[in-house]
Design a protein around this motif. Structure first.
Motif, short mmCIF file in Angstrom:
data_model
loop_
_atom_site.label_atom_id
_atom_site.label_comp_id
_atom_site.label_asym_id
_atom_site.label_seq_id
_atom_site.Cartn_x
_atom_site.Cartn_y
_atom_site.Cartn_z
N GLU A 57 0.64 -1.42 -0.08
CA GLU A 57 -0.24 0.18 -0.15
C GLU A 57 0.84 1.04 0.07
OE1 GLU A 57 -4.26 -1.55 1.85
OE2 GLU A 57 -2.65 -0.32 3.11
N LYS A 58 0.58 1.92 -1.03
CA LYS A 58 1.22 3.33 -0.89
C LYS A 58 1.12 4.47 0.09
CE LYS A 58 4.50 2.21 -4.53
NZ LYS A 58 5.91 2.47 -4.16
N PHE A 59 1.85 5.17 0.79
CA PHE A 59 0.78 5.85 1.40
C PHE A 59 0.52 6.81 0.80
CE2 PHE A 59 2.96 3.92 4.66
CZ PHE A 59 2.30 4.14 5.83
N ALA A 60 1.35 7.25 -0.26
CA ALA A 60 0.39 8.75 -1.05
C ALA A 60 -1.20 8.21 -1.89
CB ALA A 60 1.19 8.82 -2.50
N ASP A 79 2.14 -6.03 8.79
CA ASP A 79 1.82 -7.35 9.59
C ASP A 79 0.47 -6.68 8.48
OD1 ASP A 79 3.69 -7.79 10.64
OD2 ASP A 79 2.49 -7.95 12.73
N TYR A 80 -0.09 -5.66 8.55
CA TYR A 80 -1.63 -5.87 7.31
C TYR A 80 -1.06 -6.25 5.83
CZ TYR A 80 -5.58 -4.48 5.32
OH TYR A 80 -6.40 -4.23 4.28
N GLU A 81 0.29 -5.70 5.14
CA GLU A 81 0.53 -6.39 4.24
C GLU A 81 0.94 -7.87 4.03
OE1 GLU A 81 1.58 -1.79 2.23
OE2 GLU A 81 3.25 -2.92 3.84
N ILE A 82 2.23 -8.39 5.24
CA ILE A 82 2.17 -9.95 5.67
C ILE A 82 0.58 -9.91 5.05
CG2 ILE A 82 2.97 -11.08 6.57
CD1 ILE A 82 4.96 -9.39 7.04
N LEU A 83 -0.64 -10.65 6.00
CA LEU A 83 -1.95 -10.87 6.14
C LEU A 83 -2.38 -11.21 4.50
CD1 LEU A 83 -3.08 -9.37 9.22
CD2 LEU A 83 -2.33 -11.58 8.29
N VAL A 84 -2.09 -9.97 3.63
CA VAL A 84 -3.15 -9.45 2.12
C VAL A 84 -2.27 -10.61 1.71
CG1 VAL A 84 -4.08 -8.08 0.70
CG2 VAL A 84 -3.86 -7.55 3.50
N THR A 140 -18.18 -1.47 2.91
CA THR A 140 -17.13 -0.71 3.22
C THR A 140 -16.96 -0.93 4.66
OG1 THR A 140 -19.03 0.77 3.68
CG2 THR A 140 -18.97 1.13 1.74
N PHE A 141 -15.65 0.26 4.70
CA PHE A 141 -15.21 0.35 6.03
C PHE A 141 -16.27 0.38 6.98
CE2 PHE A 141 -11.07 0.82 3.62
CZ PHE A 141 -10.32 0.30 4.46
N THR A 142 -16.93 1.75 6.75
CA THR A 142 -18.00 1.77 7.47
C THR A 142 -18.92 1.18 8.08
OG1 THR A 142 -18.17 4.39 6.37
CG2 THR A 142 -19.89 4.16 8.26
N GLN A 143 -19.80 -0.02 7.01
CA GLN A 143 -20.34 -0.75 6.96
C GLN A 143 -19.97 -1.92 8.30
OE1 GLN A 143 -20.53 -1.72 2.35
NE2 GLN A 143 -23.31 -0.90 2.87
N LEU A 144 -18.63 -2.41 8.16
CA LEU A 144 -17.95 -3.03 9.11
C LEU A 144 -18.44 -3.07 10.05
CD1 LEU A 144 -16.81 -6.30 7.89
CD2 LEU A 144 -15.14 -4.78 8.07
N GLU A 145 -17.74 -1.84 10.44
CA GLU A 145 -17.89 -1.83 12.29
C GLU A 145 -19.85 -2.24 12.69
OE1 GLU A 145 -17.72 2.44 12.38
OE2 GLU A 145 -15.99 3.09 11.45
N VAL A 180 -5.19 2.81 7.56
CA VAL A 180 -5.73 2.69 9.01
C VAL A 180 -5.22 2.61 10.57
CG1 VAL A 180 -6.51 1.14 10.56
CG2 VAL A 180 -7.13 0.68 7.91
N ARG A 181 -5.20 3.79 10.74
CA ARG A 181 -4.66 4.85 11.67
C ARG A 181 -5.52 4.15 13.39
NH1 ARG A 181 -2.88 10.24 9.63
NH2 ARG A 181 -5.38 10.50 8.54
N GLY A 182 -5.07 4.28 14.24
CA GLY A 182 -4.85 3.92 15.52
C GLY A 182 -4.24 2.90 16.32
N LYS A 183 -4.64 2.68 17.60
CA LYS A 183 -3.91 1.89 18.59
C LYS A 183 -4.84 0.76 18.89
CE LYS A 183 -2.36 6.53 20.67
NZ LYS A 183 -2.49 7.02 21.96
N ASP A 184 -3.63 -0.55 19.33
CA ASP A 184 -4.30 -1.42 19.50
C ASP A 184 -4.01 -1.21 20.86
OD1 ASP A 184 -5.65 -2.33 16.81
OD2 ASP A 184 -3.61 -3.62 16.74
N ARG A 185 -5.13 -2.53 21.87
CA ARG A 185 -4.90 -2.76 23.02
C ARG A 185 -4.96 -4.04 23.31
NH1 ARG A 185 -5.62 1.14 26.77
NH2 ARG A 185 -6.87 0.10 28.36
N PHE A 186 -5.22 -4.74 22.23
CA PHE A 186 -4.89 -6.24 22.50
C PHE A 186 -3.60 -6.84 21.45
CE2 PHE A 186 -6.58 -10.41 21.58
CZ PHE A 186 -5.71 -11.28 22.07
N LEU A 187 -2.46 -7.62 22.22
CA LEU A 187 -1.80 -7.87 20.89
C LEU A 187 -1.60 -9.15 20.91
CD1 LEU A 187 0.85 -5.19 21.50
CD2 LEU A 187 -0.98 -5.13 20.25
#
Length: 756
Positions: A66-69, A87-92, A167-172, A376-383
């Motif tokens: 994924e390009k940040f641009a 990790d996300y790119e590896i999973l995809v 979409t991202f929103t629907q998935l929530e 995706v930007r944010g924080k994970d509290r479960f690892l």
């Protein structure tokens, strides 16, 4: 210049996917730009013309980037450029690889590279579910031999309805999120997470996905025909010796079959016994060193086929597995909790020859994982981190960091367990699973050990989770098949399916399935899911025998956390100018305090997290913070501290940052000439009652004497006048500037007020 060719796929909700070839990356063997809304993925494929000498496997590499641009962002870090895959790119990448790999010809061994790059996105449509379609389309317009096309789609269940590629929103709002890969005829791969759904629900979601995929596959066939790529390259990547092959089978199959039905439960001795059959055969040939160097790779390949067929016939014809179990039998299980004294929770889970040693660490907000991906930007509290050291399989080789397999297996266990972590749990949780022994299904051992370690740590999970890996042995056409519960490593390697299912007593929480053959009916899938449920419940019983519920309290050395929600206007008062107040509280109490703004109930509030290993530290810090945000109540008694003594009384801090005047006449029922007559001094603790809050100035009037018994016959003496220029510490200087509570409550070194 070649003319660009386009094909459109219309989804059920009216959205359109466009596949375009002939415009970009024309020197690749195949290239397709996939567009859906503002999401654009470029997929390319390049395959070598010949295989490297001695290669007897498919050297396929799939990379998703994924390009940040793509979303108008700069990458983080000092270099400000994309680096190693997340990790996300590896999973995809793994999602695409697992769907493509089984469909290349068995004898095609040329190095093949598939690259899928996200070049544009507005954060609406999810690109991971489109990557498989883009990669398959690139193969379709190349001359690389491939048994597709395939496509991948995401299916989510939202308000009881199945939605394809939400979409991202629907998935929530979804309670099921799976990605399915399939050809026109067969499902090839499934992976996803869900909130305790039934086996029938999962099967129905697969069917919905497959119907959508069929449309994608037909569009690719049309694109391939229009691009003139229906004829694929001719190759010859395998050297074969049919006479030698027949000889290997004739002289080794019976011995291999006897070993397959011998019910040897030890992995290494079983492997050695199979190896001796081939060694004895080679010795019987009496080859020279030169002839041996030439023929040994062929013999090894042919003998691998012998082993595979012997194992499969043993199961299909006699119902005997390599270790003697029936098709539904689970290997012996033993487990233990609290094995490691240092972590906040730990467990050993051993099933047969697969073993996980898992630890749980509880942390505070400062331990959150920062996620900064392109979309995706944010924080994970479960690892959850999964490690697979070479010694777990007895291999003598170095360990060179985390591989893609470890990322993928860890993610499956993470998705399985995160469903039972309470949303409002105050701790950051890190699970680490180290695989100490491996003979099949170590990711499911991680789920089981993770459940026990969480409960040992006192984490209030909603329900325990167990996992099982299912296998399949089938004849072509699928009429004769056997579904295997709790598969061995060899049954995974030599079998037709690896189907992992995790869940609670009430439903499935995660799944991952890879198919290695053409033709898998829904009848087989239903059988596998039903059998998996029975096995999962058996394993769950073993877990509950070890530890039936989470421990009632945390370990003594685990951090304690209290969370306080305060009004937004008090955040500044708690922090203080330059952080002086909060730092002072931390230094005095030994607790760690963090504050962040969150949305709660449609309004912005402050979330205060206080942590320490000592309960007294937390209580002390809580009292200080509560004091700062507390609203003084007239008539309430407070334990205060004398901050200064004047001729006419004392100023008492009865709440953090809040001082009131304790007039000399309110110190005692008898008349006092000075405060010192009572032996009071600065820093002394004193109980006071709040008598009044001046509605105009906000000044606080305190009393000590009202807490004492009134003397009999007491007559109230004439009260001394209060010197106006010194009557309240809230008045400063000759200017008579008045202070009151402000938005951020800051008032120099005392906090709680601001100038207006």
């Amino acid at each position: 210049m070649l003319k660009a060719i386009k094909k459109e796929i219309t989804l059920g909700d009216g959205r359109i996917i466009t596949l375009e070839t002939g415009k970009l990356a024309k020197q690749a063997d195949g290239a397709v730009m996939l567009t859906m809304g503002n999401t654009m993925l470029l997929a390319t494929v390049c395959s070598a013309k010949d295989a490297a000498p001695g290669t007897d496997f498919m050297p396929l590499s799939v990379d998703y980037k994924e390009k940040f641009a793509s979303s108008g962002r700069f990458p983080g870090g000092f270099t400000r450029r994309e680096g190693r895959p997340s990790d996300y790119e590896i999973l995809v990448s793994r999602l695409v690889d697992r769907a493509l790999r089984p469909l290349f010809p068995e004898d095609y061994h040329a190095e093949t590279f598939v690259n899928v790059t996200l070049y544009s996105s507005d954060g609406v449509d999810m690109p991971d579910a489109l990557a498989g379609l883009a990669a398959s389309a690139a193969l379709a317009v190349s001359d690389v031999p491939f048994g597709g096309p395939i496509s991948e789609v995401r299916v989510a269940r939202i308000d009881g309805k199945y939605v394809v590629n939400p979409t991202f929103t629907q998935l929530e709002d979804a309670d099921m999120d799976i990605i399915v890969a399939a050809t026109l005829d067969n499902i090839m791969m499934v992976e996803g997470e869900m909130k305790e759904v039934t086996e029938d629900d999962l099967l129905e979601a697969m069917k919905v996905a497959h119907e959508a995929i069929k449309v994608h596959c037909r569009a690719q066939l049309d694109l391939m025909a229009e691009a003139g790529k229906t004829e694929k390259r001719v190759y010859c990547h395998e050297e074969n010796d049919e006479e030698l092959k027949k000889d290997v089978w004739d002289k080794t199959y019976r011995q291999a079959y006897e070993l397959a039905t011998a019910c040897n439960t030890d992995k290494h001795s079983r492997s050695e016994n199979f190896g001796k059959v081939m060694e004895n055969y080679i010795e019987s040939l009496g080859l020279s060193e030169e002839e041996l160097a030439k023929k040994k790779p062929l013999i090894a390949r042919y003998y691998h086929g012998v082993e595979k067929e012997a194992m499969r016939r043993s199961i299909l014809d006699e119902g005997k597995r390599l270790d003697g179990r029936s098709t539904t039998e689970i290997r012996p299980i033993w487990s233990e909790v609290g094995y490691l004294p240092g972590p906040h929770g730990s467990a050993i889970f051993t099933r047969g020859e697969t073993q996980s040693l898992t630890s749980v660490t509880l942390g505070t907000k400062s331990d959150e994982k920062i996620v900064d991906d392109a979309l995706v930007r944010g924080k994970d509290r479960f690892l959850l981190h999964y490690n697979f050291p070479p010694f777990s399989t007895g291999e003598a080789r170095p360990s060179r960091g985390t591989g893609r397999r470890e990322v993928g297996h860890g993610n499956l266990a993470y998705r399985a367990l995160k469903q039972v972590i309470p949303d409002d749990y105050p701790y950051v949780i890190r699970i680490v699973s180290d695989i100490l022994e491996s003979n099949g299904s170590s990711s499911m051992a991680t789920v089981c050990a993770g459940t026990l370690a969480l409960m040992d740590a006192g984490v209030s999970i909603s329900k325990p989770v167990a996992g099982i890996a299912m296998g399949l042995i089938s004849e072509k056409g699928g009429s004769n098949f056997a579904v295997l519960s709790d598969i061995l490593g060899d049954e995974d390697h030599l079998g037709d399916m690896d189907f992992k299912v995790t869940g609670t007593l009430d439903g499935i929480t995660a799944t991952q399935m890879d198919i290695k053959v053409d033709g898998l009916s829904y009848e087989i899938l239903e059988t596998a899911l039903t059998q998996a449920k029975a096995g999962r419940l058996h394993i769950m019983g073993k877990l509950l025998e070890t530890l039936p519920a989470p421990r009632p309290d945390l370990k003594p050395h685990a951090p304690r956390i209290e969370v306080l929600v305060i009004d937004k206007e008090f955040i500044g008062a708690v922090i203080g100018p330059g952080g002086k107040i909060i730092q002072g509280i931390q230094e005095e109490t030994g607790a760690t305090i963090s504050i962040e703004e969150i949305e709660e109930g449609g309004r912005t509030v402050g979330r205060v997290e206080i942590s320490a290993t000592c309960r007294d530290s937390i209580e002390s810090a809580l009292a200080r913070v509560r004091g700062i945000v507390a609203v003084p109540e007239v008539g309430k008694v407070y334990e205060g501290t004398i901050r200064s003594i004047m001729a006419y009384g004392a100023f008492v801090e009865f709440l953090p940052g809040k001082e009131g005047l304790l007039h000399i006449s309110e110190l005692d029922w008898r008349r006092l000439e000075s405060v010192e007559e009572l032996g009071l001094k600065e820093g002394d603790k004193i109980s006071v009652k709040l008598l009044e809050v001046d509605p105009k100035t906000g000044k606080f009037r305190l009393s000590r004497r009202v807490l004492m018994e009134r003397p009999e016959g007491y007559v109230e003496p004439e009260r001394r006048p209060v010197r106006p220029e010194r009557s309240d510490r809230n008045d400063r200087g000759d200017r008579g500037e008045r202070y009151d509570r402000g938005d951020r409550g800051e008032r120099g070194d005392r906090g709680g007020f601001r100038r207006r």
